[in-house]
Design a protein around this motif. Sequence first.
Motif, PDB file in Angstrom:
ATOM      1  N   ALA A  46      40.657  36.764  42.661  1.00 32.29           N
ATOM      2  CA  ALA A  46      39.956  35.497  42.802  1.00 32.29           C
ATOM      3  C   ALA A  46      38.610  35.530  42.077  1.00 32.29           C
ATOM      4  O   ALA A  46      38.168  34.513  41.529  1.00 32.29           O
ATOM      5  CB  ALA A  46      39.747  35.181  44.279  1.00 32.29           C
ATOM      6  N   ARG A  47      37.950  36.693  42.053  1.00 30.51           N
ATOM      7  CA  ARG A  47      36.654  36.791  41.376  1.00 30.51           C
ATOM      8  C   ARG A  47      36.778  36.462  39.897  1.00 30.51           C
ATOM      9  O   ARG A  47      35.901  35.827  39.304  1.00 30.51           O
ATOM     10  CB  ARG A  47      36.059  38.177  41.565  1.00 30.51           C
ATOM     11  CG  ARG A  47      35.645  38.480  42.996  1.00 30.51           C
ATOM     12  CD  ARG A  47      35.367  39.958  43.189  1.00 30.51           C
ATOM     13  NE  ARG A  47      35.538  40.346  44.588  1.00 30.51           N
ATOM     14  CZ  ARG A  47      35.731  41.579  45.010  1.00 30.51           C
ATOM     15  NH1 ARG A  47      35.762  42.585  44.136  1.00 30.51           N
ATOM     16  NH2 ARG A  47      35.878  41.839  46.293  1.00 30.51           N
ATOM     17  N   LYS A  48      37.864  36.919  39.272  1.00 33.30           N
ATOM     18  CA  LYS A  48      38.074  36.603  37.856  1.00 33.30           C
ATOM     19  C   LYS A  48      38.224  35.102  37.654  1.00 33.30           C
ATOM     20  O   LYS A  48      37.787  34.550  36.651  1.00 33.30           O
ATOM     21  CB  LYS A  48      39.319  37.332  37.340  1.00 33.30           C
ATOM     22  CG  LYS A  48      39.171  38.840  37.273  1.00 33.30           C
ATOM     23  CD  LYS A  48      40.434  39.492  36.724  1.00 33.30           C
ATOM     24  CE  LYS A  48      40.290  41.001  36.647  1.00 33.30           C
ATOM     25  NZ  LYS A  48      41.529  41.653  36.119  1.00 33.30           N
ATOM     26  N   GLN A  49      38.832  34.447  38.619  1.00 29.28           N
ATOM     27  CA  GLN A  49      39.028  33.001  38.545  1.00 29.28           C
ATOM     28  C   GLN A  49      37.708  32.245  38.718  1.00 29.28           C
ATOM     29  O   GLN A  49      37.444  31.261  38.013  1.00 29.28           O
ATOM     30  CB  GLN A  49      40.008  32.563  39.641  1.00 29.28           C
ATOM     31  CG  GLN A  49      40.146  31.055  39.790  1.00 29.28           C
ATOM     32  CD  GLN A  49      40.940  30.673  41.025  1.00 29.28           C
ATOM     33  OE1 GLN A  49      41.596  31.509  41.648  1.00 29.28           O
ATOM     34  NE2 GLN A  49      40.888  29.402  41.382  1.00 29.28           N
ATOM     35  N   TYR A  50      36.852  32.747  39.623  1.00 27.15           N
ATOM     36  CA  TYR A  50      35.626  32.020  39.940  1.00 27.15           C
ATOM     37  C   TYR A  50      34.450  32.388  39.033  1.00 27.15           C
ATOM     38  O   TYR A  50      33.467  31.646  38.975  1.00 27.15           O
ATOM     39  CB  TYR A  50      35.237  32.255  41.399  1.00 27.15           C
ATOM     40  CG  TYR A  50      36.188  31.620  42.377  1.00 27.15           C
ATOM     41  CD1 TYR A  50      36.451  30.259  42.330  1.00 27.15           C
ATOM     42  CD2 TYR A  50      36.829  32.385  43.352  1.00 27.15           C
ATOM     43  CE1 TYR A  50      37.324  29.677  43.229  1.00 27.15           C
ATOM     44  CE2 TYR A  50      37.704  31.806  44.253  1.00 27.15           C
ATOM     45  CZ  TYR A  50      37.952  30.449  44.184  1.00 27.15           C
ATOM     46  OH  TYR A  50      38.814  29.873  45.070  1.00 27.15           O
ATOM     47  N   LEU A  51      34.527  33.502  38.333  1.00 31.28           N
ATOM     48  CA  LEU A  51      33.398  33.929  37.491  1.00 31.28           C
ATOM     49  C   LEU A  51      32.994  32.875  36.459  1.00 31.28           C
ATOM     50  O   LEU A  51      31.807  32.544  36.351  1.00 31.28           O
ATOM     51  CB  LEU A  51      33.717  35.261  36.811  1.00 31.28           C
ATOM     52  CG  LEU A  51      32.606  35.843  35.931  1.00 31.28           C
ATOM     53  CD1 LEU A  51      31.332  36.059  36.742  1.00 31.28           C
ATOM     54  CD2 LEU A  51      33.063  37.157  35.293  1.00 31.28           C
ATOM     55  N   PRO A  52      33.921  32.310  35.674  1.00 35.15           N
ATOM     56  CA  PRO A  52      33.494  31.283  34.716  1.00 35.15           C
ATOM     57  C   PRO A  52      32.937  30.032  35.385  1.00 35.15           C
ATOM     58  O   PRO A  52      32.044  29.369  34.841  1.00 35.15           O
ATOM     59  CB  PRO A  52      34.777  30.974  33.923  1.00 35.15           C
ATOM     60  CG  PRO A  52      35.903  31.482  34.753  1.00 35.15           C
ATOM     61  CD  PRO A  52      35.359  32.642  35.526  1.00 35.15           C
ATOM     62  N   ILE A  53      33.420  29.716  36.578  1.00 34.12           N
ATOM     63  CA  ILE A  53      32.892  28.555  37.304  1.00 34.12           C
ATOM     64  C   ILE A  53      31.446  28.815  37.723  1.00 34.12           C
ATOM     65  O   ILE A  53      30.570  27.948  37.603  1.00 34.12           O
ATOM     66  CB  ILE A  53      33.774  28.245  38.527  1.00 34.12           C
ATOM     67  CG1 ILE A  53      35.192  27.892  38.080  1.00 34.12           C
ATOM     68  CG2 ILE A  53      33.165  27.116  39.360  1.00 34.12           C
ATOM     69  CD1 ILE A  53      36.174  27.703  39.234  1.00 34.12           C
ATOM     70  N   LEU A  54      31.208  30.032  38.222  1.00 34.41           N
ATOM     71  CA  LEU A  54      29.846  30.405  38.621  1.00 34.41           C
ATOM     72  C   LEU A  54      28.896  30.396  37.426  1.00 34.41           C
ATOM     73  O   LEU A  54      27.779  29.882  37.506  1.00 34.41           O
ATOM     74  CB  LEU A  54      29.860  31.799  39.255  1.00 34.41           C
ATOM     75  CG  LEU A  54      29.752  31.915  40.775  1.00 34.41           C
ATOM     76  CD1 LEU A  54      29.792  33.376  41.183  1.00 34.41           C
ATOM     77  CD2 LEU A  54      28.491  31.249  41.282  1.00 34.41           C
TER      78      LEU A  54
END
Length: 268
Positions: free
Chosen positions: A233-241
Amino acid sequence: MEQRAKSYHSQGLNRALGILRLLGKSNTPLTLASIAAELDLPKSTAVRLLLVMEEEGFVRRSGEHPAYSIGYAIHEIAEGYRPVSMAEITAPVLSELADEVGFTANLGLLEGPSVLHLHVAEPQRALRFATGGMLDFAYCTGLGKLLMSVLPEDEIDAHLPESEPYATWTPRTISTRAGIVAELAQIREAGYSVDDEERNRGVTCMAVLLPTNDAPMLALSISAPSAELDAAARKQYLPILNAAAAALVALPEFDAALAPLRTRMALA
């Protein structure tokens, strides 16, 4: 015809504001000729604008060879100016981030051994995670560890507890300086930090830096149930962050909101 009239008046307003900015930056009154030359205005246009602004008190004319300076009306407006707080400015971006990912979003900076939460936005969901106050420990939080990771190693002691072992809040809390130093190295390599149940059981926090060039350094994080913020999930949310961090820095009043924080740090 109406659009042309609006354009004409907008141009006049832009020119008048340009004159005010020019006068505000000058240490001495400016002549009509110098104002017209500096702003590339016809003298007739500059005269008309200055006449109206003088009548309204926004500029003051003085001297045998008239020169212009800022008038009393500007000072009256300035006295009523209230700087917008960092929380007010960042609220739209943080709220949008919290609702998009469904997690609590936090913006913070280092303050001694603590991380100061400048703004917290909660998502529109039943399960939420509060920060537990405006201050939290730096060594066991995603925000704090990320902000320490950009410091030279000889400066991190000011942001750690005075003695080892540090207080442990869960079995995963890092309780030694050596452990923190190793963790900070990993954070620098990864480009983001994770508090994996180090502060609270069942809660994981992920943080990124705001892309600013000047101090103070700020970090943006999301806090979620650990099962919802695992490695995948972190890989998914990193660009959003990272996108949200860039959006914060791009806000028109963001740099102005940093000024009180810079003053606070200078006085600390």
